[in-house]
Design an enzyme around this catalytic site. Structure first.
Site, short mmCIF file in Angstrom:
data_model
loop_
_atom_site.label_atom_id
_atom_site.label_comp_id
_atom_site.label_asym_id
_atom_site.label_seq_id
_atom_site.Cartn_x
_atom_site.Cartn_y
_atom_site.Cartn_z
N GLU A 70 -37.48 -8.48 -78.29
CA GLU A 70 -36.99 -9.63 -77.52
C GLU A 70 -37.74 -10.91 -77.91
O GLU A 70 -37.16 -11.99 -77.94
CB GLU A 70 -37.11 -9.34 -76.03
CG GLU A 70 -36.07 -8.32 -75.56
CD GLU A 70 -36.21 -7.94 -74.11
OE1 GLU A 70 -35.21 -8.02 -73.37
OE2 GLU A 70 -37.31 -7.53 -73.70
N GLU A 125 -34.77 0.55 -74.48
CA GLU A 125 -35.01 0.67 -73.04
C GLU A 125 -34.09 1.68 -72.36
O GLU A 125 -34.49 2.35 -71.40
CB GLU A 125 -34.85 -0.70 -72.37
CG GLU A 125 -36.03 -1.63 -72.57
CD GLU A 125 -35.92 -2.47 -73.83
OE1 GLU A 125 -36.68 -3.45 -73.95
OE2 GLU A 125 -35.08 -2.14 -74.70
#
Length: 676
Positions: free
Chosen positions: A113, A135
């Protein structure tokens, strides 16, 4: 300083992340460091920024010790923290100056990210490096802008598989997928190419910040988008059966975020992230796939010995699979069977595997693994002959799935060198190896076995000797409970569908066909012959015996609980199961079907722990998920009890015992326990 801020004569700042600990992770320390760094960049006269790492990895993602502590009670506070992290990355990409992520190691989760918030992503072409947003595999979604940026970068259709499946890509594959811009061969190039790009692109803009930009394949009011929006939830539900909230929330965040501006989309994503992080499923999956998995994988590498030459006895499906994974790990393999033809068929021309029908070719082996039929006399014969040819200190192992290791060790002169190595089928795909210590197995033998399992890239659990050990013994309860319910009149389709909805990898009747009903009957009869006191209260074996008598032994014979059409079309449940066994007044609710299938496995796991067959909770959870497909959302057989609540589990188990039989009576060890 853990974030090194180095500005050169061209005004290019290299921001090198070097947090305390072995890896860079998103926690309070990171939030403070990144906040300070961004503020300094905003107040400095710079040309551009290169973000890289002083660690082996670029950035490891979120601190799971922090994430697992998020609860509904502190969710609002957690959301504030998430929003602050995203705000920092938003400020970074809107500096007005070029930002390049020089990815020198794996960048996963929060690490990727950070890279997505950079204007350019350059990655080192190292095969050990992985980039992506995994995730979902921990029951979460990328909450640092990952969903929002990936959807705007690739479009919903291309982004969702990467996000919902948590894919981790090697550098070249990431380049092909369009999530990195450039791959370079050396660390020097990583920095030089980053500098060159900064100097050539003094004022870049992120694709999502371009005026009028949106999501490439999803436009409000566009009928071409409707097909995707209509089909995707149905496809997901068919695959996950509603047991996994993370993919559903990822899809919701992606689609809802596509119809609003970028910053509002970030807020939507953040709320879904905290909802998942404060839920039980993410805690279960983090416990199993991070903490438990690290524990079992951390045991190896203490013997200092690597297997150089392996002898595999038996060239059937299991033996051939063991030979294949070992040869691919660089081990010299001898694959022996009764005939050279059978050995050659098993070897399949694989490089590094020598097929043979001669014991003499086993000379020089430092590990022998027996993988012949589940017959004690046959195993004793081949083990003794092979041990005589192998090196004097060779480890001798059996791949038996049920026969006690201590008894099989009598086949060799030195029982201290004998151990169980239970692989799972198909060997190349299944990650687990169950290592079984016999009564006389030495610690050195155990350590060498652990190191071999890691050498071939598998995950080891360690258990003590017992009939069926842990995995076979516990998995058998799942299958037998299902057949018991069928004998009670429960519809077979209900049993299979409820099992899959509960998260089991395969329906119990389908898996019975895979292992064959005749084998289950043989194991049962052998068990009773060895110990007549082990009589089962279940009516399952009468039904199995009847099915075998009808010539319906399983998939290998073309007929079992399922029909297997000769034209290769999809299997289906044998219609006569309904007419022979199903009763309209069976009186077993769907909830009871579900609980009987899950509880019976967890209860057997507790018994294995009480008896010392299992010695750690991590072995139980990882063994159940990787070995026999126990519902991954639950975190494993013991974590399932934790998440249910131990005392609530005891109460429900007592109800099941009163209603369906004493096999559900909870062990006394559960009475005063709060958790595992």
């Amino acid at each position: 300083m853990p974030f090194h801020y180095d500005k050169d004569s061209d005004g290019i700042v290299t921001l090198t992340m070097d947090m305390s600990g072995s890896a860079n992770v998103m926690n309070d320390e990171y939030r403070n460091l990144m906040g300070d760094a961004v503020s300094k960049l905003e107040g400095d006269e710079i040309t551009g920024v290169i973000i890289t790492s002083a660690k082996k990895t670029f950035f490891a993602g979120g601190d799971l010790n922090v994430l697992i502590a998020i609860t509904p009670e502190n969710a609002s506070q957690a959301l504030e923290g998430v929003e602050e992290l995203k705000s920092q990355l938003r400020r970074l990409e809107k500096l007005g100056k070029p930002v390049v992520a020089a990815i020198n190691g794996s960048a996963l989760g929060g690490g990727f990210e950070i890279a997505l918030a950079s204007h350019r992503r350059i990655v080192l072409n190292d095969n050990s490096i992985r980039v992506g947003l995994p995730e979902a595999t921990l029951g979460l979604l990328p909450g640092g802008g990952g969903v929002t940026r990936m959807v705007r970068l690739l479009g919903v259709q291309k982004a969702l598989p990467l996000l919902m499946e948590g894919k981790q890509l090697r550098p070249e594959r990431a380049l092909q997928a369009g999530i990195v811009h450039q791959v370079v061969e050396t660390r020097e190039e990583l920095i030089s190419e980053a500098r060159a790009w900064i100097l050539a692109n003094p004022a870049p803009t992120q694709p999502w910040d371009v005026q009028g930009a949106g999501v490439p394949d999803l436009k409000f009011g566009d009928p071409n988008s409707y097909g995707l929006l209509g089909a995707a939830p149905a496809v997901l539900r068919k695959k996950s059966h509603g047991a996994y909230p993370a993919p559903e929330k990822i899809m919701a965040a992606a689609v809802e975020g596509a119809y609003v501006d970028f910053d509002t989309a970030l807020k939507i994503e953040g709320r879904y992230f905290v909802e998942l992080a404060s839920g039980q499923v993410s805690k279960n999956m983090i416990t199993a796939f991070w903490f438990n998995l690290n524990e079992v994988n951390g045991r190896a590498s203490s013997s200092g010995k690597r297997v150089a030459k392996l002898g595999v006895l038996g060239a059937g499906m299991m033996g051939a699979g063991i030979a294949e994974v070992s040869a691919k790990a660089g081990i010299e393999v001898v694959l022996k069977d009764v005939t050279l033809e059978a050995a050659e068929k098993g070897a399949g021309g694989l490089e590094g595997v020598k097929p043979t029908d001669s014991d003499e070719d086993l000379a020089g082996c430092d590990l022998i693994i027996e993988a012949v039929f589940e017959n004690r006399e046959l195993k004793n014969k081949v083990l003794g002959a092979a041990e005589a040819q192998a090196l004097p200190d060779a480890v001798i192992a059996s791949n038996t799935s049920t026969l006690p290791i201590t008894g099989l060790a009598a086949a060799v002169p030195d029982a201290e060198r004998f151990i169980g190595l239970h692989f799972f089928s198909p060997v190349p795909k299944m990650r687990l190896v169950e290592i079984i210590r016999g009564e006389q197995t030495s610690q050195e033998t155990l350590q060498r076995a652990l190191d071999y399992v890691r050498q071939i890239g598998k995950t080891p659990i360690v258990v003590n000797d017992s009939r069926g050990f842990y995995t076979s013994r516990t998995f058998a309860t799942y299958v037998i409970e299902a057949i018991t319910m069928l004998s009670e009149g429960v519809a077979p389709a209900l049993i299979e569908n409820v099992a899959k909805k509960a998260g089991m990898a395969v329906g119990p009747l389908a898996v019975s066909d895979e292992v064959t009903l005749s084998l289950q009957l043989k194991i049962h009869d052998q068990t009773l012959a060895d110990d007549p006191s082990l009589v089962s209260e279940s009516t399952a074996y009468d039904l199995i015996r009847e099915m075998v008598g009808l010539g319906r032994s399983g998939k290998s014979t073309g007929a079992g609980f399922y029909e297997y059409p000769s034209d290769g079309s999809k299997k289906f449940l044998w219609p006569e199961l309904t007419t022979r066994y199903v009763k309209a007044d069976a009186g077993v609710s769907e909830q009871d079907v579900r609980d009987r299938l899950l509880f019976v496995q967890s209860l057997e796991t507790v018994r294995c722990l009480d008896e010392g067959v299992l010695t750690s909770v991590a072995d139980a959870n990882i063994g159940s998920i990787f070995g026999f497909g126990f519902a991954p959302w639950s975190g494993g057989t013991l974590q399932f009890i934790n998440s249910y609540g131990v005392q609530a589990f005891v109460e429900r188990a007592d109800y099941l015992a009163d209603t369906y039989g004493e096999r559900f009576r909870p062990p006394a060890s559960l009475q005063d326990r709060d958790q595992f």
